[in-house]
Design an enzyme around this catalytic site. Sequence first.
Site, PDB file in Angstrom:
ATOM      1  N   ASN A 140       0.836  -1.192   0.000  1.00  0.00           N
ATOM      2  CA  ASN A 140       0.000   0.000   0.000  1.00  0.00           C
ATOM      3  C   ASN A 140       0.873   1.245   0.000  1.00  0.00           C
ATOM      4  O   ASN A 140       1.930   1.268   0.614  1.00  0.00           O
ATOM      5  CB  ASN A 140      -0.918   0.025   1.227  1.00  0.00           C
ATOM      6  N   GLU A 203      -0.719   1.288  -5.025  1.00  0.00           N
ATOM      7  CA  GLU A 203      -0.850   2.590  -5.677  1.00  0.00           C
ATOM      8  C   GLU A 203       0.353   2.882  -6.572  1.00  0.00           C
ATOM      9  O   GLU A 203       0.253   3.701  -7.484  1.00  0.00           O
ATOM     10  CB  GLU A 203      -1.040   3.693  -4.631  1.00  0.00           C
ATOM     11  N   ASP A 252      -5.365  20.658   8.962  1.00  0.00           N
ATOM     12  CA  ASP A 252      -5.562  19.713   7.860  1.00  0.00           C
ATOM     13  C   ASP A 252      -6.333  20.376   6.714  1.00  0.00           C
ATOM     14  O   ASP A 252      -6.426  21.598   6.634  1.00  0.00           O
ATOM     15  CB  ASP A 252      -6.244  18.435   8.386  1.00  0.00           C
TER      16      ASP A 252
HETATM   17 MN    MN Z   1      -4.582   1.551  -0.751  1.00  0.00          MN
END
Ligand code: MN
Length: 452
Positions: A140, A203, A252
């Site tokens: 990931n 990804e 954020d």
């Molecule tokens: Mn992912």
Amino acid sequence: MSLRRFLKKMEEQNKVLHISDDLSPRFEIASVIKAFSNGPVLLFDNVKGYGTKIAANICGTRSRICSALETCPDDLYIKLSDAQKSPMPPKIVEDAPVMEIQKKPDLSEIPVLLHFERDAGPYITAAAVSARSSDGKIENVSVHRLLVLDKNHLAIRIVPRHLFKLWNMAKKEKRDLEIAISIGLHPAILLAAASSPPFGVSEYAVANRLLGGSLRLVKCAEVEAYAPAEAELVIEGKISFEKEVKEGPFVDITGTYDVQRMQPIIEVVNIMHRKDYIYQALLPGGPEHRLLMGLPREAAIYEAVSKAVPKVKAVNLSVGGCGWLHSVISIEKQTEGDGKTALLAAFAAHPSLKHAIVVDSDIDVFNPVEVEWALALRFQASEDLIIIPNARGSTLDPSADQEQGLTSKMGIDATRPLNVPKENFEKARVPVTKKAAEIIDKLRDQLDNDVK
Ligand code: MN
């Protein structure tokens, strides 16, 4: 495909603003990024106290992201969705530009920015964090904020998504999760890392598809994790399975301070970088942050709504809605009820979505005045409004239940009803002759040049 190659392309197109004055990573650089956040790429050539250059605002506009992906706005969503559907594992290489310098970790040598006045400390904000499961089968890559604690420790915010899952798997085996934190990346890699293909799809493989197969990875020197060979800087570390620390406050995507939480500690075990590496900064809550996080979700909404109604024209996760909480979707309505179907599909596609507005295809979703005009003339609250209480939403919204992540959602169907003649809703136009168009152009030039 590297950040530097993209920077070179931007230089050639005159889209880079060089700042040669020496500015401090403590607030000063952030304040300059904020002042020009809708503008060009920023390159800070002299960073006070450091020999490293800082690049910022790389993905600050939609057109720049399109240029990085070599596509146009109309094809962007399809390109992003296709890449998620046909990931292509990148080639692994032995030697890489990022391995030029290897050294004992000292995070104080990296010009990490302190952004906002009440932030807990300097935060790394434009990094792709990659990890693999212990059997190496699942990888990931995702973007996380990283708080510098000392020379060799970081705190990482992990929301319950895929990295969280890998970290929990490691926790069960009572081992730390080894990670590569890669900084200074081609926009396609950051965009892929911000997207959310199903768990199990790397990804990196999405990024490689976006880059036409040109991405190369290299195995880290000290940990079982992989980094883009052409990254500027890679921090190798281990997310502790047991040690946590108070993380935050941190501004954020919303532009407000996120609350403090106990989050895991990363022990940094190695740092590698190019000899003259460029540090990539990203201002939290700025347009670049909103675009990078929002664009992959726009693509997801576009795809989901396209399956539910015959034709979607455009999707905008609007800037005012933090590029995350508000969406405007334009459709070509064919049956009564298409508007509401589109709303339901949008909420399902992006769980953090809070308010959604569906408009007809003659409304420009990127123009807030036109959207409000549609609301004024094509919307009746008693008929066209849906409210969903206590649904899963974003924990970043201070008006929501941030503990449980629950929120109320509102969907607005501002498409015109089909049982009323279309002409009643027509945007009236003044016919423009060829001559008038030429004169208008001439007058515009005159205004730009003479009248101040
Ligand atoms: Mn992912």
